[in-house]
Design an enzyme around this catalytic site. Structure first.
Site, PDB file in Angstrom:
ATOM      1  CE1 TYR A   2      -3.903   2.220   0.564  1.00  0.00           C
ATOM      2  CE2 TYR A   2      -2.694   3.123   2.427  1.00  0.00           C
ATOM      3  CZ  TYR A   2      -3.763   3.180   1.555  1.00  0.00           C
ATOM      4  OH  TYR A   2      -4.676   4.200   1.670  1.00  0.00           O
ATOM      5  CE  LYS A  23      -3.530   4.910  -1.785  1.00  0.00           C
ATOM      6  NZ  LYS A  23      -4.614   5.531  -2.564  1.00  0.00           N
TER       7      LYS A  23
END
Ligand code: UDP
Length: 310
Positions: free
Chosen positions: A146, A150
């Site tokens: 994640y 990002k």
């Protein structure tokens, strides 16, 4: 009528953004592949002619006919247990998905906003976190899928801005809560409220001294809307600086639910950040924004929602 595409439109934040843009008089296209989103979050919008829903995975080529003025990329598994279950999809939606949507924004000359995250700061060594801090992220840990997706998303968005002159916005979202969170998404608030309402023990991870700062969803949506309409291309933290320990949070949940459940302790997940609090100086200066909803009020509104779904 201005047209906006909201990816992840059936998710927690995406659906609240759909509501806000409909309210502002936009034509809204929500796109979602429903792996973590839920049509129940937007079913109240389906009767509107200004609202459309596309069931599509943005990691694959994205086609939207006609003009588009704005694209908000909010599609992604976003809770730790979701991205542990869906690591490859998480990496793809942040990388391939962002690339596809940037291409779409470029061809439509649309302004592009990405949902970035406080996770870009990892387990932060600077406190509170301001936008100039580069972060402390473990790329191969369980959260890496994640966090790094990002971080890549920010990098490619900035590259489209500098190289192609695309109008881009980057919001770094801190812990947010409110109605339409999924009861089973594993995050601390739905976990604790669900446990309290079912009369089960509240599961604090580690010794519960780690901190988070919780922002009510309407405040977050206001910050995002202001950022989109601003002319600022660099990252902006949006969150509520009110910081508490997980132990204090458990006590607050027990108090508002009137539950006599106990708090029990479970092992701390790997790389779980020890502290987190947004420095919102930039949002105050550039967007004239600060959160308005106190935690006591926000928790009450959220509890009303969860009472209906538990
Ligand atoms: N947490 C907890 N019990 C739970 C779920 C989470 O103590 O049942 C803790 C978790 O370890 C973390 C904090 O609560 O320190 C916030 O976790 P969450 O999954 O909500 O989001 P994060 O901020 O870690 O992305």
């Amino acid at each position: 009528m201005k047209k906006v595409l909201i990816t992840g439109g059936a998710g927690f934040l995406g659906s609240h953004l759909c509501d806000r843009f409909i309210h502002e008089g936009f034509h809204v296209i929500a796109m979602d592949n429903l792996i973590t989103g839920n049509l129940a979050n937007i079913e109240h919008l389906f009767h509107l002619k200004e609202f459309e829903f596309y069931n599509h995975d943005v990691s694959k080529f994205v086609h939207v006919p006609g003009d588009l003025d704005y694209i908000l990329h909010f599609a992604s598994p976003a809770s730790p247990i979701d991205y542990l279950k869906l690591p490859i999809q998480t990496l793809k939606v942040g990388s391939l998905g962002t690339h596809n949507l940037l291409g779409l924004a470029k061809s439509k000359k649309a302004r592009f906003l990405i949902a970035s995250t406080s996770e870009v700061y990892g387990d932060p060594l600077v406190h509170p976190q301001n936008e100039d801090y580069w972060g402390n992220v473990n790329p191969i840990g369980p959260r890496g899928v994640y966090d790094e997706a990002k971080r890549f998303q920010e990098a490619i968005t900035m590259a489209y801005h500098t190289f192609h002159g695309l109008e881009t916005r980057i919001v770094r979202i801190f812990n947010t809560y409110g109605p339409r969170m999924r009861l089973d998404d594993g995050r601390v608030l739905p976990a604790f409220i669900g446990q309290a309402l079912r009369g089960e023990s509240l599961t604090a991870f580690g010794d519960g001294t780690q901190t988070r700062s919780f922002c009510y969803v309407s405040d977050l949506v206001e910050g995002i809307y202001r950022l989109l309409m601003s002319d600022y291309a660099y990252p902006v933290n949006v969150g509520n600086p009110g910081e508490i320990t997980i132990n204090q949070f458990a006590e607050e949940i027990l108090a508002i639910t009137g539950s006599d459940s106990k708090v029990i302790y479970k092992p701390l997940p790997q790389d779980d950040p020890k502290q987190r609090q947004p420095d919102i100086t930039r949002a105050k200066e550039i967007l004239d924004w600060k959160p308005k909803v106190e935690r006591s009020e926000g928790l009450k509104l959220t509890l009303d929602y969860f009472r209906k779904v538990v």
